[in-house]
Design a protein around this motif. Structure first.
Motif, PDB file in Angstrom:
ATOM      1  N   UNK A  28     112.148 -43.315 -37.378  1.00  0.00           N
ATOM      2  CA  UNK A  28     110.931 -42.328 -37.785  1.00  0.00           C
ATOM      3  C   UNK A  28     110.940 -41.272 -38.411  1.00  0.00           C
ATOM      4  N   UNK A  29     112.223 -40.702 -38.335  1.00  0.00           N
ATOM      5  CA  UNK A  29     112.166 -39.138 -38.740  1.00  0.00           C
ATOM      6  C   UNK A  29     111.428 -39.046 -40.157  1.00  0.00           C
ATOM      7  N   UNK A  30     111.570 -40.184 -41.136  1.00  0.00           N
ATOM      8  CA  UNK A  30     110.910 -39.859 -42.227  1.00  0.00           C
ATOM      9  C   UNK A  30     109.391 -39.953 -42.165  1.00  0.00           C
ATOM     10  N   UNK A  31     109.030 -40.673 -41.308  1.00  0.00           N
ATOM     11  CA  UNK A  31     107.577 -40.972 -41.265  1.00  0.00           C
ATOM     12  C   UNK A  31     107.103 -39.670 -40.598  1.00  0.00           C
ATOM     13  N   UNK A  32     107.611 -38.821 -39.826  1.00  0.00           N
ATOM     14  CA  UNK A  32     107.233 -37.655 -39.137  1.00  0.00           C
ATOM     15  C   UNK A  32     107.063 -36.542 -40.247  1.00  0.00           C
ATOM     16  N   UNK A  33     108.110 -36.473 -41.142  1.00  0.00           N
ATOM     17  CA  UNK A  33     107.983 -35.510 -42.267  1.00  0.00           C
ATOM     18  C   UNK A  33     106.693 -35.835 -43.301  1.00  0.00           C
ATOM     19  N   UNK A  34     106.898 -37.343 -43.492  1.00  0.00           N
ATOM     20  CA  UNK A  34     105.677 -37.896 -44.365  1.00  0.00           C
ATOM     21  C   UNK A  34     104.362 -37.143 -43.972  1.00  0.00           C
ATOM     22  N   UNK A  35     104.057 -37.693 -42.505  1.00  0.00           N
ATOM     23  CA  UNK A  35     102.836 -37.105 -42.036  1.00  0.00           C
ATOM     24  C   UNK A  35     102.769 -35.874 -42.245  1.00  0.00           C
ATOM     25  N   UNK A  36     103.543 -35.033 -41.758  1.00  0.00           N
ATOM     26  CA  UNK A  36     103.411 -33.419 -41.989  1.00  0.00           C
ATOM     27  C   UNK A  36     102.833 -33.159 -43.415  1.00  0.00           C
ATOM     28  N   UNK A  37     103.680 -33.550 -44.218  1.00  0.00           N
ATOM     29  CA  UNK A  37     103.316 -33.473 -45.619  1.00  0.00           C
ATOM     30  C   UNK A  37     102.075 -33.829 -46.200  1.00  0.00           C
ATOM     31  N   UNK A  41     108.203 -53.716 -43.478  1.00  0.00           N
ATOM     32  CA  UNK A  41     107.834 -52.408 -42.973  1.00  0.00           C
ATOM     33  C   UNK A  41     106.500 -52.098 -43.468  1.00  0.00           C
ATOM     34  N   UNK A  42     105.416 -52.757 -42.611  1.00  0.00           N
ATOM     35  CA  UNK A  42     104.070 -52.361 -43.315  1.00  0.00           C
ATOM     36  C   UNK A  42     103.737 -50.690 -43.285  1.00  0.00           C
ATOM     37  N   UNK A  43     104.150 -49.996 -42.175  1.00  0.00           N
ATOM     38  CA  UNK A  43     103.721 -48.476 -42.026  1.00  0.00           C
ATOM     39  C   UNK A  43     104.583 -47.799 -43.232  1.00  0.00           C
ATOM     40  N   UNK A  66     120.479 -58.592 -50.968  1.00  0.00           N
ATOM     41  CA  UNK A  66     120.814 -57.900 -49.914  1.00  0.00           C
ATOM     42  C   UNK A  66     121.356 -58.602 -48.886  1.00  0.00           C
ATOM     43  N   UNK A  67     122.666 -58.168 -48.577  1.00  0.00           N
ATOM     44  CA  UNK A  67     123.281 -59.118 -47.497  1.00  0.00           C
ATOM     45  C   UNK A  67     123.072 -58.676 -45.976  1.00  0.00           C
ATOM     46  N   UNK A  68     123.127 -57.489 -45.593  1.00  0.00           N
ATOM     47  CA  UNK A  68     122.992 -56.949 -44.374  1.00  0.00           C
ATOM     48  C   UNK A  68     121.752 -56.105 -44.302  1.00  0.00           C
ATOM     49  N   UNK A  69     120.628 -56.374 -44.274  1.00  0.00           N
ATOM     50  CA  UNK A  69     119.599 -55.356 -44.604  1.00  0.00           C
ATOM     51  C   UNK A  69     119.666 -54.415 -42.976  1.00  0.00           C
ATOM     52  N   UNK A  70     119.720 -53.085 -43.211  1.00  0.00           N
ATOM     53  CA  UNK A  70     119.377 -52.399 -42.251  1.00  0.00           C
ATOM     54  C   UNK A  70     118.011 -52.452 -41.690  1.00  0.00           C
ATOM     55  N   UNK A  71     117.865 -52.909 -40.575  1.00  0.00           N
ATOM     56  CA  UNK A  71     116.437 -53.221 -39.837  1.00  0.00           C
ATOM     57  C   UNK A  71     116.203 -52.238 -39.039  1.00  0.00           C
ATOM     58  N   UNK A  72     117.159 -51.193 -38.732  1.00  0.00           N
ATOM     59  CA  UNK A  72     116.443 -50.118 -37.749  1.00  0.00           C
ATOM     60  C   UNK A  72     116.261 -48.927 -38.541  1.00  0.00           C
ATOM     61  N   UNK A  73     115.203 -48.692 -39.102  1.00  0.00           N
ATOM     62  CA  UNK A  73     115.030 -47.452 -39.828  1.00  0.00           C
ATOM     63  C   UNK A  73     114.129 -46.719 -38.915  1.00  0.00           C
ATOM     64  N   UNK A  78     115.129 -43.721 -47.595  1.00  0.00           N
ATOM     65  CA  UNK A  78     114.716 -44.437 -46.550  1.00  0.00           C
ATOM     66  C   UNK A  78     115.026 -45.984 -47.107  1.00  0.00           C
ATOM     67  N   UNK A  79     114.794 -46.353 -48.242  1.00  0.00           N
ATOM     68  CA  UNK A  79     114.779 -47.567 -49.003  1.00  0.00           C
ATOM     69  C   UNK A  79     116.510 -47.739 -49.161  1.00  0.00           C
ATOM     70  N   UNK A  80     117.135 -46.637 -49.297  1.00  0.00           N
ATOM     71  CA  UNK A  80     118.720 -46.558 -49.514  1.00  0.00           C
ATOM     72  C   UNK A  80     119.312 -47.093 -48.076  1.00  0.00           C
ATOM     73  N   UNK A  81     118.660 -46.742 -47.197  1.00  0.00           N
ATOM     74  CA  UNK A  81     119.464 -47.005 -45.739  1.00  0.00           C
ATOM     75  C   UNK A  81     119.184 -48.556 -45.731  1.00  0.00           C
ATOM     76  N   UNK A  82     118.128 -49.086 -46.043  1.00  0.00           N
ATOM     77  CA  UNK A  82     117.721 -50.449 -45.824  1.00  0.00           C
ATOM     78  C   UNK A  82     118.527 -51.210 -46.494  1.00  0.00           C
TER      79      UNK A  82
END
Lengths: 563, 452
Positions: free
Chosen positions: B427-436, B347-349, B418-425, B327-331
């Motif tokens: 939610x799929x990571x959050x789904x698997x995190x919640x599951x785990x 990204x507070x959540x 960080x020149x062009x931060x990817x600000x569209x993360x 996720x951080x890598x995408x950012x």
């Protein structure tokens, strides 16, 4: 913002009143206890479960925590009124209060660790709330000191796993060798006794509402609470060690508070000395008095933090006490309550702190704690008086340096929280003594005039001596200022020396062993040569016609004639 | 009966227009497995000629399926993208499914030769997964490291298993143990040679060089599967090996115990000074596996239980940390800690989820990680007080690097480089995190199931 503040505070007070009512109805004050146990696993021979105990100790502590949290929520509505992320802050504070209540209600090591770890970790988040490098270093030392305590408690659980029970009654069944010592060590890290004291003044990098809740009443008293609950595990040696360490802590904190310039750190050091006093009383054997002092101290210390917070806020967030002053003219309620809480701290007659301090001195006189420790106790009381008067002077005197004159009126949230807290702090002793009969006098002192004047005279004389020493200008003064203001060099040792030493050692280790031996030697020179060299030789054979024929015929012969 | 129910429900839902019925089937399969878990923990039952079951293997199969699910969910970008990177017709999904298949079969077979076959079989899709989806030269070295270390050290295991087969005349796990196994031999040094393969796979500190390299170069699903499932092959293999090779608590075993425990402390220390997020999480894997290995080698029953618990809880927590790192890598398009920082303000959540899994990694009660850590340290303490103290030191350093990891990613302001931060993360990571997270926290409530 006012809706969220009001909602949070109201929920705390609601729970407070609910709990209070429940406590009165259920007859907890008459000595009944509610015990609920939840068995989690049957794989082991022992009882493995969460055991919740509601007796008068737990009830009183929960009530005070809830009340102080309610007042702190209103206070943070004032102090953090310009904050964008107030909801996030309230969420963290609620998590913190939840961890504290879990710690209080579950005197069973498996359940206690939930609250204990939660306290450490959430206080890390609260300390790094202002995302600056200063608060990060403070948060790191807070969390790592607490982690040492966690490790000690993990070892206690490991020891208790062979002793058939994890609860505070386990000592009746079986008791191991090191359990009391490790438990005491863990509590000492949380309550910032020597040698783990460096984190408490550093943690003042947190916002003042956090300091009010966390560093005055709940986090540092968690260690004391655990020692009170599990005090049956302490043997003679552990009590002796506890006495020595708490003495040193009291002396350290008292002397450092006289030389410290950051106002919040002065209050933090006064907390440290009072917590040392609580530990001292436990080491002498009087758990109830220690608990009484814990509760009473929580209230007036929270009040003191709130007053200091108000002065800091109205001076434009300046924490350096050399630039503060003049609260007497501009903030009347604040200054009056600050005076009251300081007098209570000193043990001025008939304030809150007087009753608990009188009991403490009484129990120390009547126990066998030795002559030298009694002298040190009185010296620490004298130092308390010294730094209390100093802080009153710092806050009240108008040096003409502050911007206190730019605000016209005190904020309503602030006034409300101070008023609520005021009732709590000044009269809390009497209220508690009327509710719970165990808090009344438990020892009988020969009440002749000599003994009652002795302590006042010693305190006065000691402060006189201190005053004359300080006003002389010698070279010794320069060294002693450095010595005392950095907490006997403890903050430098715990912070800089250890962390720099460990990190540079690890980096060098990585350079030589990880990258050097393991990656380079084992792989690149060792294994790689072995495997790649072999395959290179086989490939070389295969490129030559004679070698090709010989190799394959050799394989054919081996397979046919050996199998 | 439950299969029929499952199929009918999924058909109905598919008919009603819900397209992701596949996930529903997966979840139902997992639920079915969980229900099956009333098999005893101290018996080994042969279900058929090929498959054998005891509670530990059901737990591990469950872990495989869960981690494969999580890794597929987290890599839906590679799946759903129009520009799919193919390798002669196979994409990431097929590789993940091959690894999953190989792992499920590895944990279920009851014959030693099949065991070894599936042990090596899952290396092939992992090799492709590391090597093919990228062009950096480090990938080649990482994949070759992994392959040579693991295969090279499992040659002695193959030789001894073949010898054992010819000696006992059967390679069925249960039958060979009932007949007597290796009881006529003095199993000290042979055990060490045989377990060398498992010790390299679950990386013991000296032979661990392949793991950080492989993790750093693998794509996200590769890292998740590697950390979640493939490291557990070593632990599972050691438990089974201890069972049929009649090895006793001798100096050799004690040597390996102390070696792995001290190696765990060292690797936890090394973790604190890493500059690459994935490498940090990789070294933390080494530390956790070292703790589980050392408490297993104490030969207490609580040791085996704590070992399996550590394997399971680490197998859920570590993949989620990897997905957060991705996720951080995408950012900010980099894994370096200098660039991926300060996400708490934006990204507070996700910052909250980072915090949650960092403290779960360090053993925050009342999660499953806490109980595994407690009983590991407790088991070591019962063996020898000095070992318990070392275990405690490792817990301390674990706490240190977990908090360092959290503050590296979340503290401060976003890096100005960080020149062009990817600000569209997404939610799929959050789904698997919640599951785990639900699994790890809810695992406390059914602790008997995980204390195998």
């Amino acid at each position: 913002m006012s809706v969220s503040v009001g909602a949070v505070a109201l929920s705390y007070f609601f729970f407070f009143l609910f709990f209070f009512f429940l406590m009165l109805v259920s007859g907890v004050l008459k000595g009944s206890v509610l015990v609920l146990e939840w068995e989690m696993s049957e794989k082991f021979f022992m009882e493995m479960g969460f055991c919740m105990v509601l007796d008068w100790v737990a009830c009183m502590f929960v009530l005070s925590v809830l009340f102080i949290s309610g007042c702190v929520s209103i206070f943070s509505g004032f102090y953090l009124s310009h904050e964008n992320f107030l909801k996030r802050f309230f969420f963290l504070v609620q998590l913190f209060v939840l961890s504290m209540i879990l710690l209080i209600l579950f005197p069973n090591y498996l359940g206690l660790m939930v609250g204990w770890d939660g306290l450490g970790v959430v206080s890390f988040l609260l300390v790094v709330y202002y995302l600056s490098s200063n608060s990060l270093s403070a948060g790191m030392i807070t969390a790592l000191s607490n982690r040492i305590g966690d490790v000690c408690f993990l070892l206690v659980i490991g020891l208790m796993s062979s002793m058939l029970s994890y609860s505070m009654w386990g000592v009746l069944l079986m008791s191991g060798f090191f359990m009391g010592f490790l438990m005491m060590l863990g509590s000492m890290t949380k309550s910032a006794q020597v040698p783990f004291s460096a984190w408490l003044p550093e943690a003042m990098a947190a916002p003042t509402p956090v300091s009010t809740l966390v560093h005055s009443s709940t986090l540092v008293t968690a260690g004391v609470y655990v020692v009170i609950r599990f005090s049956e595990y302490l043997g003679e040696l552990e009590k002796y060690l506890l006495m020595v360490f708490s003495m040193v802590t009291m002396f350290l904190a008292g002397s450092s508070a006289c030389a410290e310039v950051d106002m919040k750190k002065v209050v933090a050091l006064s907390t440290l000395s009072q917590v040392g006093m609580m530990m001292f009383v436990i080491s002498v054997g009087a758990n109830t008095i220690a608990f009484f002092h814990l509760l009473v101290h929580a209230f007036f210390k929270a009040l003191m933090f709130m007053c200091v917070g108000g002065v800091i806020f109205y001076s434009g967030s300046c924490q350096d006490a050399r630039l503060l002053g003049g609260a007497w003219f501009k903030l009347p309620l604040t200054s009056v309550l600050f005076l009251f809480s300081n007098l209570s701290l000193m043990g001025f007659p008939f304030f809150s702190g007087f009753y608990s301090k009188e009991l403490i001195v009484g129990v120390c006189l009547s126990s066998n704690c030795g002559f030298l420790s009694f002298i040190l106790l009185v010296v620490c009381l004298a130092l308390t008086a010294c730094y209390s008067i100093r802080s009153i002077g710092l806050v009240f005197q108008d040096m003409g340096l502050s911007s206190l004159s730019f605000y016209s009126m005190e904020n309503s949230y602030y006034l409300l929280s101070l008023l609520l807290m005021m009732n709590g702090a000044v009269m809390m002793s009497i209220v508690m003594q009327s509710l719970i009969k165990e808090f009344l006098a438990v020892s009988f002192i020969k009440g002749s005039l000599f003994y009652s004047l002795l302590i006042m005279v010693v305190v006065f004389l000691f402060n006189l001596v201190l005053f004359f020493t300080v006003s002389m200008k010698t070279m010794f003064l320069g060294f002693s200022k450095d010595f005392f203001s950095s907490m006997w060099f403890l903050s430098l040792i715990s912070g800089n020396l250890i962390s720099v030493g460990v990190l540079t050692t690890i980096s060098k280790y990585i350079n030589y062993v990880e990258m050097g031996w393991i990656r380079t030697y084992l792989w690149q020179s060792g294994v790689k040569n072995m495997f790649m060299g072999m395959s290179n030789k086989v490939l070389k054979i295969n490129f030559n016609m004679v070698g090709l024929v010989m190799f394959y015929s050799f394989c054919f012969l081996v397979m046919v004639f050996w199998w | 009966m439950s299969c029929v129910l499952m199929l009918s429900v999924s058909c109905i839902l598919w008919g009603l227009g819900m397209n992701e019925v596949g996930w529903l089937i997966m979840v139902c399969a997992v639920a079915l497995l969980v229900v099956m878990m009333d098999c005893p923990f101290n018996f080994y039952i042969l279900k058929s000629e090929w498959l054998g079951v005891d509670e530990m293997s059901v737990l591990m199969v469950l872990l495989c399926l869960l981690v494969s699910m999580m890794s597929l969910v987290s890599s839906t970008k590679e799946v759903k993208n129009g520009f799919v990177v193919l390798m002669s017709g196979w994409s990431v999904v097929e590789m993940v499914m091959f690894i999953c298949l190989g792992s499920v079969l590895f944990f279920s077979v009851c014959s030693w030769m099949d065991f070894f076959f599936f042990f090596e079989f899952s290396l092939v899709p992992t090799f492709f997964l590391i090597l093919k989806w990228g062009y950096q030269p480090e990938r080649l070295q990482a994949a070759v490291f992994m392959l040579l270390y693991t295969v090279g050290s499992s040659l002695p295991l193959l030789m001894s298993l073949v010898y054992f087969w010819s000696y006992v005349k059967s390679d069925n796990m249960l039958l060979s143990k009932m007949v007597g196994g290796w009881k006529d031999f003095n199993m000290n040094w042979p055990w060490l040679i045989m377990s060398l393969s498992f010790l390299v796979k679950l990386p013991v500190y000296g032979a661990h060089a392949w793991l950080p390299k492989a993790h750093v170069e693998a794509p996200l699903s590769g890292s998740m599967l590697l950390a979640g499932v493939l490291l557990k092959f070593g632990g599972y293999g050691l438990i089974r090996l201890m069972w049929f090779s009649e090895v006793t608590n001798s100096t050799i075993v004690l040597f390996v115990l102390v070696f792995s425990l001290w190696g765990g402390v060292l690797s936890s220390g090394v973790c604190s000074c890493q500059s690459d997020l994935k490498s940090l999480i990789a070294y933390s894997s080494i530390g956790h596996m070292a703790l589980s290995l050392s408490v297993l080698l104490s030969f207490y029953s609580v040791g085996k239980m704590a070992c399996v618990c550590v394997l399971y809880s680490h197998g859920i927590c570590s993949p989620i940390l990897f997905s957060l790192a991705a996720n951080s890598y995408e950012f900010c398009q980099s894994r370096s800690i200098m660039l991926s920082k300060g996400i708490s303000r934006i990204f507070p959540v996700i910052s909250g989820v980072w915090f949650f899994f960092c403290i779960l990694n360090m053993g925050f009660p009342p999660s499953l990680n806490f109980f595994s850590e407690v009983y590991s340290v407790g088991g070591l303490l019962s063996l020898q007080w000095l070992l318990g103290l070392m275990g405690g030191l490792m817990c301390l350093m674990t706490g240190a690097y977990c908090l360092i990891l959290y503050s590296l990613v979340n503290h401060g302001v976003v890096s100005s480089m960080v020149f062009k931060p990817g600000l569209n993360l997404s939610y799929r990571y959050l789904v698997s995190s919640v599951f785990g997270g639900v699994l790890l926290l809810g695992g406390t409530l059914c602790l008997d199931m995980f204390f195998v």
